[in-house]
Write an enzyme that holds these catalytic residues in place. Sequence first.
Site, PDB file in Angstrom:
ATOM      1  CG  HIS A  45      -0.508  -4.761   4.836  1.00 12.71           C
ATOM      2  ND1 HIS A  45      -0.998  -3.563   5.297  1.00 12.71           N
ATOM      3  CD2 HIS A  45      -1.580  -5.469   4.398  1.00 12.71           C
ATOM      4  CE1 HIS A  45      -2.320  -3.549   5.163  1.00 12.71           C
ATOM      5  NE2 HIS A  45      -2.696  -4.702   4.630  1.00 12.71           N
ATOM      6  NE  ARG A  67      -1.363  -0.291   6.866  1.00 11.50           N
ATOM      7  CZ  ARG A  67      -1.800  -0.970   7.929  1.00 11.50           C
ATOM      8  NH1 ARG A  67      -3.032  -0.802   8.380  1.00 11.50           N
ATOM      9  NH2 ARG A  67      -0.998  -1.831   8.555  1.00 11.50           N
ATOM     10  CG  HIS A 122      -0.140  -0.003   2.528  1.00 10.85           C
ATOM     11  ND1 HIS A 122       0.390   1.152   3.073  1.00 10.85           N
ATOM     12  CD2 HIS A 122       0.220  -1.005   3.344  1.00 10.85           C
ATOM     13  CE1 HIS A 122       1.018   0.852   4.176  1.00 10.85           C
ATOM     14  NE2 HIS A 122       0.953  -0.461   4.372  1.00 10.85           N
ATOM     15  CD  GLU A 171       2.520  -4.986   8.131  1.00 13.94           C
ATOM     16  OE1 GLU A 171       2.869  -6.180   7.984  1.00 13.94           O
ATOM     17  OE2 GLU A 171       3.134  -4.031   7.614  1.00 13.94           O
TER      18      GLU A 171
HETATM   19  O1  LIG Z   1       4.219  -0.501  11.369  1.00 11.21           O
HETATM   20  C1  LIG Z   1       3.985  -1.483  10.635  1.00 11.21           C
HETATM   21  O2  LIG Z   1       2.941  -2.139  10.680  1.00 11.21           O
HETATM   22  C2  LIG Z   1       5.053  -1.908   9.646  1.00 11.21           C
HETATM   23  C3  LIG Z   1       4.761  -1.453   8.253  1.00 11.21           C
HETATM   24  O3  LIG Z   1       4.484  -0.092   8.174  1.00 11.21           O
HETATM   25  O4  LIG Z   1       6.275  -1.356  10.070  1.00 11.21           O
HETATM   26  P1  LIG Z   1       7.715  -2.017   9.939  1.00 11.21           P
HETATM   27  O5  LIG Z   1       8.259  -1.680   8.570  1.00 11.21           O
HETATM   28  O6  LIG Z   1       8.482  -1.295  11.027  1.00 11.21           O
HETATM   29  O7  LIG Z   1       7.623  -3.479  10.195  1.00 11.21           O
END
Ligand SMILES: O=C(O)[C@@H](CO)OP(=O)(O)O
Length: 250
Positions: free
Chosen positions: A184, A62, A11, A89
């Site tokens: 994600h 998102r 996204h 995610e």
């Molecule tokens: O905050 C989150 O859910 C992820 C993606 O944005 O972060 P990170 O890249 O730190 O795993």
Amino acid sequence: MTVGTLVLLRHGESEWNAKNLFTGWVDVDLSAQGEEEARRGGELLRETGLLPDVVHTSVLRRAIRTAEITLHATDRHWIPVRRSWRLNERHYGALQGKNKKQTLEEYGEEQFMLWRRSYDVPPPPIDENDEFSQFGDARYATLPVDIRPRTECLKDVLIRALPYWYDSIVPDLLAGRTVLIAAHGNSLRALVKHLDQISDEAIAKLNIPTGIPLRYDLDPQTLRPLVAGGRYLDPEAAAEAAAAVANQGR
Ligand SMILES: O=C(O)[C@@H](CO)OP(=O)(O)O
């Protein structure tokens, strides 16, 4: 046997990416920049003639909005869409809603990176009543409590994503379709780990940029990539943006 083409799309920048907050299952929207990234992603698909026949998204806003904006920009807003929590995610546990820079300062580099990028160390679980918990969320009401996560490491994400990959996405690929997965950073890292057979150690270094389509051509027999790592439609922008993701918190 023929096989379609796979396109992975993280996204566009979300409101919480912009604020540097751990997000996970919290259902935040795209920022204005994120909307623009999704449009650009669609333009890249259109320019390269990579027109999706079907789209798979998570159940988070998102990713859903990124898919809509991207497909609108390619004039493919009418294609079938399927959504699954299995593309969500990674659930970030008790870190959801916390600032990445403050978390790094409070816990130190090693612990921060273990939680953020190790394959099998999950963050502490979130309390059911935490303001950033999804326990009462209607979209997960049919998920049995024992598979509803309170936190996840990347390994957990891969374990819950693979049934969807094999049962829903692979049949579309084997039908010769161009399949867009709008998801994600970490659910796509898990899929890429599986496709490219990346080791548990090496996956810590892989970061996926927002809004840039990543094309995979697959071997029809093995469904493994013909080119390891696939091909970003804008490789220079992807390398720069992936380095920025790696440096979040600093
Ligand atoms: O905050 C989150 O859910 C992820 C993606 O944005 O972060 P990170 O890249 O730190 O795993």
